[in-house]
Design an enzyme around this catalytic site. Structure first.
Site, short mmCIF file in Angstrom:
data_model
loop_
_atom_site.label_atom_id
_atom_site.label_comp_id
_atom_site.label_asym_id
_atom_site.label_seq_id
_atom_site.Cartn_x
_atom_site.Cartn_y
_atom_site.Cartn_z
N ASP A 251 0.81 -1.23 0.00
CA ASP A 251 0.00 0.00 0.00
C ASP A 251 0.83 1.27 0.00
OD1 ASP A 251 -2.30 -1.66 0.24
OD2 ASP A 251 -1.91 -1.82 2.38
N GLU A 252 2.00 1.22 -0.60
CA GLU A 252 2.88 2.39 -0.62
C GLU A 252 2.50 3.39 -1.71
OE1 GLU A 252 4.04 -0.70 -1.16
OE2 GLU A 252 5.31 -1.27 0.52
N THR B 72 -5.71 -11.70 3.18
CA THR B 72 -6.80 -11.09 2.41
C THR B 72 -7.90 -12.11 2.11
OG1 THR B 72 -5.68 -11.57 0.34
CG2 THR B 72 -5.24 -9.42 1.32
N HIS C 156 -3.99 -1.85 -6.43
CA HIS C 156 -3.23 -0.74 -6.98
C HIS C 156 -4.18 0.33 -7.50
CE1 HIS C 156 0.51 -3.50 -7.58
NE2 HIS C 156 0.17 -3.31 -6.32
P1 IMP Z 1 -2.22 -12.87 1.77
O1 IMP Z 1 -1.34 -12.23 0.74
O2 IMP Z 1 -3.69 -12.70 1.47
O3 IMP Z 1 -1.85 -14.29 2.06
O4 IMP Z 1 -2.00 -12.07 3.16
C1 IMP Z 1 -0.79 -12.15 3.87
C2 IMP Z 1 -0.45 -10.79 4.48
O5 IMP Z 1 -0.08 -9.89 3.44
C3 IMP Z 1 -1.60 -10.12 5.21
O6 IMP Z 1 -1.07 -9.39 6.30
C4 IMP Z 1 -2.16 -9.16 4.19
O7 IMP Z 1 -2.85 -8.09 4.78
C5 IMP Z 1 -0.89 -8.72 3.51
N1 IMP Z 1 -1.06 -8.24 2.15
C6 IMP Z 1 -1.19 -8.98 1.03
N2 IMP Z 1 -1.28 -8.19 -0.04
C7 IMP Z 1 -1.18 -6.93 0.39
C8 IMP Z 1 -1.17 -5.67 -0.28
O8 IMP Z 1 -1.24 -5.55 -1.51
N3 IMP Z 1 -1.08 -4.58 0.54
C9 IMP Z 1 -0.94 -4.68 1.87
N4 IMP Z 1 -0.93 -5.84 2.52
C10 IMP Z 1 -1.04 -6.97 1.78
#
Ligand code: IMP
Length: 436
Positions: A13-14, A128, A41
């Site tokens: 989220d940068e 997510t 994005h």
């Molecule tokens: P996953 O990618 O759904 O397995 O989530 C694993 C971790 O990565 C969790 O803490 C999510 O919130 C985080 N995460 C995954 N994708 C993003 C993103 O694009 N932005 C911020 N956090 C993310």
């Protein structure tokens, strides 16, 4: 410079979508090479606003988008994103290529993601819930389903059935009541396959040929280095490689092809999901940053945790990706602050340390060591010239560059494309291919 990667330098989220959008007009192709529709994005220009998850952001700028073999693809999510974008007037046709080697996220993966999170209770990762981790697990376990399988009914049926048998048992053990039958999964995959077919190709071969004939390529990284499966705050990470190292494998091109990379860093820090966050602010200032920065997830809508800029994180991320430049985003969110602390090191049990320890249990105990900079207390929103920044804001930017170990090419002063400072003295910008 023909191949460039844009990467997240914190916990996602940068503002990578904006930076990809700013760079897209210099490249023929914009490619996603890891992650899936867990990414979010955002691209804003004029009065237009797009939230992309799986489609490469460059598509909204008329570039060709490639979804590489390192991405995990939920066919229904892909199709609904294509439909949503088409409804805004951006049609998707031969401007999108999907790798025949990309792994498919099946309903079993999504259910497993949810069932594990429920079973973990307070120890959950805060994923997510899109099935990303389990889909990568299937890939690594060599029982995954890939895009190419979707077009061979017998092979698809065999692979889905064997995956369903294994995952069904796991899901039942975790108390998941509604495990779909393989027949229904196969049927819906076959339906999606008909619509996906026009996009599917051997994207690795296509890109290798494109690069061999002098073409340009922008790699669109997702998430952030601190969510990297190996270098991040494990196990509170995503399941892919989020540094520039992931680009070659995730696109099936040579690692020698990458010419430069730019790491995107928010002027403060945010994190969604669980896991340690050394500079987190759980007070009114944290709430202020969340409100002022509109810190709510693009993908899940979850409120983001907020905190001060962490120079240790920034430095590590720049070093991991060998970044030539950084982009600093959301500088304007700090406009009204009297003072702005920046974490320059940590202390663990009283001992100073300047890198993240391997165990999250220790990361959670870190005490940030702050250096406090004066705020500028004036509006920088929509400023486009570096020389128009107040001196204290210039000082803050310089401090961040020094701390991160790379010069800033872009400084974002608002969410829209136009609200950006391009540094006139940036070697990175000067070396980009010409706009086309
Ligand atoms: P996953 O990618 O759904 O397995 O989530 C694993 C971790 O990565 C969790 O803490 C999510 O919130 C985080 N995460 C995954 N994708 C993003 C993103 O694009 N932005 C911020 N956090 C993310």
């Amino acid at each position: 410079m023909r191949v460039v990667a844009v990467l997240g330098g914190q916990w996602g989220d940068e503002g990578k979508g904006k930076v990809v959008d700013l760079l897209s007009d210099r490249f023929d192709i914009v490619a996603r090479y890891h992650g899936g529709h867990n990414a979010g994005h955002t691209v804003k220009f004029g009065d237009r606003h797009f939230a992309l998850h799986l489609l490469p952001s460059g598509i909204v700028r008329g570039r060709k988008g490639v979804i590489g073999p390192g991405v995990v693809v939920d066919p229904e999510a892909l199709l609904s994103e294509i439909d949503a974008l088409s409804a805004t007037g951006i049609s998707i046709g031969d401007n999108l290529l999907l790798s025949d080697r990309a792994h498919v996220i099946l309903p079993y993966h999504r259910l497993l993601d949810g069932a594990r999170e429920r079973a973990a209770g307070d120890a959950k990762l805060g994923t997510t819930l899109r099935g990303i981790g389990p889909a990568y697990e299937s890939a690594a376990a060599r029982h995954g389903v890939r895009v190419a399988d979707l077009f061979r009914p017998e092979i698809l049926a065999r692979r889905v059935s064997s995956l369903a048998a294994e995952m069904g048992a796991l899901l039942s053990a975790l108390g998941e009541p509604d495990v779909p039958l393989p027949e229904s999964v196969i049927e819906s995959l076959a339906k999606s396959a008909v619509r996906i077919a026009p996009y599917v190709t051997d994207t690795g071969r296509y890109l290798r040929h494109h690069l061999a004939s002098g073409g340009t390529l922008l790699g669109e990284g997702a998430h952030g280095a601190m969510l990297d499966l190996s270098a991040g705050t494990y196990p509170f990470v995503t399941s892919s490689t989020c540094t520039s190292a992931g680009l070659a494998a995730g696109l099936q091109i040579s690692p020698r092809a990458l010419d430069a990379s730019i790491v995107v860093l928010k002027a403060y820090t945010t994190r969604v999901g669980a896991g340690p966050f050394p500079t987190e602010l759980s007070d009114a200032t944290g709430e202020y940053l969340r409100a002022r920065g509109n810190e709510y997830g693009t993908t899940t809508g979850r409120p983001r945790r907020t905190g001060w800029f962490d120079a240790v994180v920034a430095r590590t991320s720049v070093a991991l990706s060998g970044a030539d430049a950084i982009a600093i985003t959301k500088l304007d969110v700090l406009d009204d602050l009297e003072q702005i602390p920046v974490c320059v090191a940590y202390r663990l049990e009283g001992r100073p340390i300047d890198s993240l320890p391997p165990l999250v249990e220790d990361v959670a105990r870190l005490e940030p060591v702050y250096e406090t900079l004066p705020g500028w207390k004036s509006k920088t929103t929509a400023v486009t010239r570096y020389e128009d920044l107040p001196p204290a804001a210039v000082r803050y930017v310089r401090f961040l560059e020094e701390a991160a170990g790379a010069p800033a090419a872009f400084i974002a002063t608002g969410p829209r494309r136009e609200e950006t400072i391009r540094r006139p003295d940036s070697n990175f910008l000067a070396a980009l291919p010409p706009a086309g």
